[in-house]
Write an enzyme that holds these catalytic residues in place. Structure first.
Site, short mmCIF file in Angstrom:
data_model
loop_
_atom_site.label_atom_id
_atom_site.label_comp_id
_atom_site.label_asym_id
_atom_site.label_seq_id
_atom_site.Cartn_x
_atom_site.Cartn_y
_atom_site.Cartn_z
N ILE A 115 -0.60 23.56 46.94
CA ILE A 115 -1.38 24.29 45.93
C ILE A 115 -2.27 23.33 45.14
O ILE A 115 -1.79 22.44 44.43
CB ILE A 115 -0.45 25.11 45.00
CG1 ILE A 115 0.45 26.01 45.86
CG2 ILE A 115 -1.28 25.92 44.00
CD1 ILE A 115 -0.28 26.84 46.93
N GLY A 132 -22.10 -0.10 58.96
CA GLY A 132 -21.37 -1.14 59.70
C GLY A 132 -20.08 -1.50 58.97
O GLY A 132 -19.39 -0.63 58.44
N GLU A 148 -8.57 26.51 52.98
CA GLU A 148 -9.11 27.89 53.01
C GLU A 148 -9.22 28.40 54.45
O GLU A 148 -10.14 29.15 54.79
CB GLU A 148 -10.42 27.99 52.22
CG GLU A 148 -10.18 27.65 50.76
CD GLU A 148 -11.11 28.33 49.79
OE1 GLU A 148 -11.77 29.32 50.16
OE2 GLU A 148 -11.16 27.87 48.64
#
Ligand SMILES: Cc1cc2nc3c(=O)[nH]c(=O)nc-3n(C[C@H](O)[C@H](O)[C@H](O)COP(=O)(O)OP(=O)(O)OC[C@H]3O[C@@H](n4cnc5c(N)ncnc54)[C@H](O)[C@@H]3O)c2cc1C
Length: 387
Positions: A163, A346, A370
């Site tokens: 959560i 790099g 989600e």
């Protein structure tokens, strides 16, 4: 649905542009300078919360009638995008306030809206959204958390996992089973308070990215809540939870766009400055093509997210497809762009001296929460194939 699209586009007004500028100024001043530190320490950035709150950007989506700014879905996306451009963790403040309160806006009665939304609008409280469980992630409808009617209220037992903003939120919209025989139609949504007896928090998760956004389990042990804390009618909670995600997946798309833009900004500046073989590496076509691809994919993602935001605002019938498509496409693009940004820098890109490794770690979560991007593809396929 995809086969039957409404081609009405979004309308980025002068007000939206002014909002973007205002958020960008706040981010430059108060959020960008803190982003690396928030990532390093993993502490919730209360100073950023206060800065967002001071400008009404912490929950811009709350309607004016409940004391909010009344920002539309595109406005919420612009705030989240611009904050995520500097700090993904901080962008979860407006994103999760919207996610947590959206079930009330979708399915709650006037009394609930009047009780909770002004508190979020003023910034005295934050709201989280609790659907997932340890054994019920992608298959959320198989959840086990129970709510049983008792003593003019409901008694909750079980747990919710992962959560976001658990521990900093005062309120949680919790989906729980009220009729175990009815599967998805036997799930109801409730508002639980952080100080309800029987509510407790698990230990903070140790994560790859979004370190400044706490992720914890929430636990219910005979947690009694009054009956008026149910959101909508019993049995409508799963439907409300899914309708919420149709809207809020668009905001995750916006978050992904912001992360990708932040990474591209750094990469574009770096390649113009870094010299190898006697010239800036931006002079090499291999690098130019990489930057061009990044910018092209980013703009396509942004356009799709804004169209989806317009559909969210208009409650268009094809929002389910567009919410999933915007989230899935933008997050896949953010993962590609941030990975390419590390490549463009790099060895420097691989160190914490530069922010691109943080953007790359933060981008990953947008492909997962989600609903994973596999789940988004299931949602889209269902819309296209009509099943
Ligand atoms: C940092 C973080 C924050 C989060 N915040 C919240 C929150 O605030 N509230 C909340 O409720 N949840 C939250 N979540 C939970 C998140 O939504 C879930 O992790 C996600 O939905 C996936 O569930 P899972 O982790 O159980 O993975 P699983 O469902 O176990 O999936 C594992 C893998 O299998 C794949 N898979 C599963 N089913 C299928 C299928 N049918 N076809 C193809 N592939 C499949 C998935 O795509 C994934 O790749 C958060 C998660 C994280 C990591």
């Amino acid at each position: 649905m995809a086969g039957n699209m409404d081609f009405q586009q979004f309308n980025l007004t002068d007000e939206h542009q002014a909002l973007r500028e205002a958020v960008r100024a706040l981010v430059t001043d108060k959020i960008a300078p803190r982003a690396a530190e928030v990532d390093e320490t993993g502490e919730f950035p209360w100073d950023v919360y206060e800065a967002l709150r001071g400008s009404g950007f912490h929950a811009i989506h709350i309607p004016e009638e409940y004391g909010g700014e009344g920002g539309d879905a595109l406005a919420a996306c612009l705030v989240i995008e611009e904050v995520a451009r500097a700090c993904t963790s901080s962008s979860l403040i407006p994103a999760v306030n919207k996610l947590g309160t959206m079930p009330l806006l979708v399915g709650g009665d006037e009394a609930l809206l009047k009780t909770y939304l002004p508190q979020v609008a003023s910034g005295e409280a934050m709201f989280s959204y609790a659907l997932s469980e340890r054994e019920a992630g992608s298959d959320a409808a198989s959840m086990k958390t129970r709510a049983v009617a008792s003593r003019d209220g409901w008694v909750l037992n079980g747990q919710k996992s992962w959560i976001t903003n658990a521990g900093v939120s005062s309120y949680y919209t919790v989906m729980a089973v009220t009729d175990p025989d009815a599967r998805a139609r036997g799930i109801s949504a409730f508002v639980v308070h952080a100080d309800d007896p029987g509510f407790s928090l698990g230990t903070p998760e140790r994560k790859l990215g979004i370190h400044g956004s706490p992720t914890r389990e929430i636990l219910f042990d005979d947690c009694w809540i009054p009956e008026d804390r149910i959101v909508g009618a019993p049995g409508t909670g799963f439907q409300t939870a899914m309708a919420t995600l149709d809207h809020t997946r668009v905001t995750i798309g916006a978050q992904a766009v912001g992360i990708a833009q932040g990474a591209l900004d750094v990469a574009a500046a770096y390649v113009k400055d870094r010299q190898q073989f006697g010239k800036p590496i931006a002079a090499f076509q291999g690098i130019q093509f990489m930057i061009a691809d990044m910018a092209m994919k980013l703009e396509a993602a942004r356009q799709l997210v804004y169209v989806a935001a317009a559909k969210s605002e208009r409650q268009d019938p094809d929002l389910t497809f567009f919410g999933a498509a915007a989230k899935c496409f933008a997050s896949d693009v953010a993962m590609e762009i941030t990975t390419d940004a590390v490549q463009a820098l790099g060895g420097a890109g691989y160190t914490r001296d530069w922010p691109v490794e943080r953007y790359m770690r933060d981008a990953k979560i947008t492909q997962i929460y989600e609903g994973t991007n596999q789940v988004q593809r299931i949602v889209m396929a269902k819309q296209v194939l009509g099943r």
